[in-house]
Every structure is written in C-alpha cells, then in structure tokens.
Design a protein around this motif. Structure first.
Motif, PDB file in Angstrom:
ATOM      1  N   HIS A  92       0.784  -1.254   0.000  1.00  0.00           N
ATOM      2  CA  HIS A  92       0.000   0.000   0.000  1.00  0.00           C
ATOM      3  C   HIS A  92       0.809   1.294   0.000  1.00  0.00           C
ATOM      4  N   TRP A  93       2.122   1.238   0.130  1.00  0.00           N
ATOM      5  CA  TRP A  93       2.918   2.474   0.102  1.00  0.00           C
ATOM      6  C   TRP A  93       3.565   2.646  -1.249  1.00  0.00           C
ATOM      7  N   PRO A  94       3.644   3.850  -1.788  1.00  0.00           N
ATOM      8  CA  PRO A  94       3.033   5.051  -1.230  1.00  0.00           C
ATOM      9  C   PRO A  94       1.516   5.005  -1.378  1.00  0.00           C
ATOM     10  N   GLY A  95       0.820   5.511  -0.346  1.00  0.00           N
ATOM     11  CA  GLY A  95      -0.639   5.481  -0.407  1.00  0.00           C
ATOM     12  C   GLY A  95      -1.276   5.844   0.910  1.00  0.00           C
ATOM     13  N   PRO A  96      -2.625   5.638   0.985  1.00  0.00           N
ATOM     14  CA  PRO A  96      -3.391   6.131   2.137  1.00  0.00           C
ATOM     15  C   PRO A  96      -3.423   5.151   3.309  1.00  0.00           C
ATOM     16  N   LEU A  97      -2.280   4.579   3.659  1.00  0.00           N
ATOM     17  CA  LEU A  97      -2.183   3.655   4.795  1.00  0.00           C
ATOM     18  C   LEU A  97      -1.185   4.192   5.818  1.00  0.00           C
ATOM     19  N   THR A  98      -1.608   4.240   7.086  1.00  0.00           N
ATOM     20  CA  THR A  98      -0.703   4.591   8.186  1.00  0.00           C
ATOM     21  C   THR A  98      -0.493   3.343   9.025  1.00  0.00           C
ATOM     22  N   LEU A  99       0.765   3.056   9.345  1.00  0.00           N
ATOM     23  CA  LEU A  99       1.092   1.891  10.172  1.00  0.00           C
ATOM     24  C   LEU A  99       1.567   2.369  11.543  1.00  0.00           C
ATOM     25  N   VAL A 100       0.964   1.843  12.596  1.00  0.00           N
ATOM     26  CA  VAL A 100       1.421   2.116  13.966  1.00  0.00           C
ATOM     27  C   VAL A 100       2.308   0.951  14.384  1.00  0.00           C
TER      28      VAL A 100
END
Ligand code: TXA
Ligand code: MG
Length: 310
Positions: A92-100
């Motif tokens: 999913h990167w680059p893209g609208p995903l944030t990983l904690v």
C-alpha cells in the motif's frame, strides 16, 4: 482570520515546492496536500517545530502525530517492522495507509510526536507535491490534518485557511484531495497481530484485522465537527436543515447522486464545510450504506454528529 503569521499561499510548481521545503527546513509550519486530506507539516525531529503544530491546531498534547516519510527505508529508521508490517507497506505504500509500529529507541523524533507512546504512526504518502517536499526537506515530516483540533478536516487549501489562516507559515495549494478521507490506520503488534485503529480509504484491510480492541487516541474525541447539530440517516430535510444528499436522496449539496462511495468520500468534507458555512442552523445527511468505503464515511459522520466534547 488574522493572526501572528501572514500565511502564504504557495502554488503547486517547482517554486512553490522549493519555498515549502525552505520554510520547513527552517522549522516552519506548512500545510501540504496528500491524497487523503491536507496535513499540517513540520520537521518531525525538531521539538520547537512540533510544539508549534500542537499550538496552531489547539491539539491536546496526548494525541500523537503521524510521521510522513519518503520511503520504506526512511520508515525503517524510525520503527521496528514485523514481517506483516513490511507486507502491508509493500502492498500500500506510497498510499493512504498509516502503520502504527513499535518505535525504535534510536529514532530521531521530537518527543511530542509520539505523545509518550512506545509506538509511532508512519505513512508514506503518494501525492506528488507531498513526495517532492519530503525529498527536498530530506527528513520525516510530522503532519496531522490541517484543521483546528476538532473541526472538519480540509480537502482544499481554502478549507485549511478557514481555520488556520494567520496561524501557519504557508499552505501549498494543489487543488482538492483525491481520496478525501484520512488514511486507514493499522497497528501491527510485535507478534504480527493487526488491529484497525481508524477505517479509511483502504477498506479491504478491515478483513483479518481485529476491529474491537482499541482506537487511535485522537479518535475518541468529538471530531470533524461542523459547529452545528448534524442529523444522520435523514430521508429529507426539515425547514431549518442544510441537506447533504446521497444516491436517490437529493440535497443542497450531494455526496454522490449515483451512490458512488469513492466520490462520496472525496466530497464528504467539502459538503460538511458547505453545511457549516450555510445560513441554516442544522445539517441533515442522507443514509450511506455501511459497506466498503461507507464504513469510513459513516465513522466520520457519526463523529461529526457527536454533540459534546468528552
Ligand atoms: O490521512 C491522514 O492520515 C492525514 C494526512 C495528513 O496524513 N493525517 C491525519 O492526522 O489524519 P490526524 O492527526 O488528524 O490523525 C492521526 C490519528 C490520530 O487519531 C492519532 O491519535 C493517531 O492517528 N495516532 C498517531 N500516532 C499514534 C500511535 N502511536 N498510536 C495510535 N494512534 C496514533
Ligand atoms: Mg485530524
């Protein structure tokens, strides 16, 4: 709105991108476009710059920020990547995903970015202007959504200026954001377990993720509030309501006349901003199906309709 700064409006061209990068390198605050919403960026390794983000937004100090990076390699310098996280980033990167992810001990981040948590939220965005600025700055940028804390998120430069004009150095105007709602946030625990902290544009990742456990700290508060009462699942407006339509239900403003959820997500915050600015004292919103992107849209709408700050 007047304030301490004469906020510059930069254009999405090489001169605008170079100016944004210069301001950021010097410790300034610049609102930048991403494919989800505009973010209010500052150097993530600069304590005073990060403190200015919290002040400009009026954001409570317990609510950590997302750190934006130009590449997976930059992200790996800041957090531990269990295999599952590497797979998600690859997909999913680059893209609208944030990983904690677990924060690395040697990560060069201002302490306030993670608000005392042992984890850090990382995102590699796809928007070309954001990518160009990240590359020119040469280091990670902390960036929450570019709105005063609690208000509707911005999907245009005008939305940014509606609450932050005079409080920030500049906004880089690249037109409306394509996805329109904030990134999907997934936490990947050291044992590889995945938890959904915030639904977003990547709807498929809900499958297989634990959705029950916890939420992103910022998600607990009243959020996305247009400053007037919001009534959901309305089949039509009362006389004093600004109507936001969807599918077969028309409105003063319509999320998507054909019932397209991607279009509805893209237009959601613009419609809420319209409703906020309208002369009507209340807002009503047509029902949106609880499926796919509708899950993220309804998550935001429920918070917009939540009456009191806890
Ligand atoms: O699309 C987006 O994600 C936009 C663009 C600008 O990247 N950013 C954004 O930031 O929506 P913000 O600050 O409005 O929302 C970030 C959310 C907050 O709810 C915050 O609590 C959560 O991410 N968060 C940040 N760090 C976290 C962490 N270490 N653990 C759990 N939640 C975290
Ligand atoms: Mg926000």
């Amino acid at each position: 709105m007047s304030g301490k700064y004469a906020t510059e409006r930069l254009s999405d061209d090489p001169a605008g991108i170079a100016r944004a990068a210069d301001l950021l390198r010097a410790g300034g605050l610049v609102a930048l476009p991403t494919e989800t919403v505009y973010g209010l960026a500052a150097r993530a390794d600069d304590d005073p710059a990060v403190a200015r983000i919290y002040r400009a937004k009026g954001r409570p100090g317990f609510n950590p920020l997302i750190v934006h990076v130009a590449s997976l390699a930059s992200a790996e310098a800041l957090a531990e990547f269990p295999d599952r996280a590497r797979e998600l980033a690859a997909a999913h990167w680059p893209g609208p995903l944030t990983l904690v992810l677990p924060r690395r001990r040697d990560a060069t981040l201002a302490a306030a970015v993670t608000a005392g948590l042992p984890t850090v939220a990382l995102r590699c965005p796809a928007h070309p202007a954001m990518k160009a600025v990240l590359e020119q700055v040469g280091g990670p940028l902390a960036a929450p959504s570019a709105n005063r804390s609690g208000f509707v998120s911005p999907t245009t430069a005008d939305h940014v200026l509606a609450t932050l004009d005079g409080r920030i150095d500049a906004v880089l105007d690249a037109g409306p954001c394509s996805a329109g709602i904030e990134s999907t946030i997934l936490a990947v625990r050291p044992d590889g377990r995945v938890e959904l902290l915030r639904p977003g544009p990547i709807a498929s990742e809900k499958d297989g993720a634990d959705t029950s456990a916890i939420e992103a700290p910022g998600q607990l508060a009243t959020h996305y509030a247009p400053g007037k009462p919001v009534r959901l699942a309305a089949t039509g407006p009362a006389a004093d309501e600004f109507m936001i339509g969807f599918g077969g239900i028309p409105g003063d403003c319509t999320l998507s006349p054909s019932g397209d959820l991607a279009v509805a997500a893209q237009r959601l915050y613009a419609c809420l901003h319209h409703g906020a600015r309208s002369g009507k004292p209340r807002i009503a919103v047509a029902p949106v199906p609880e499926e796919g992107l509708g899950l993220a849209i309804n998550d935001r709408l429920r918070r917009a309709a939540c009456p009191v700050e806890p």
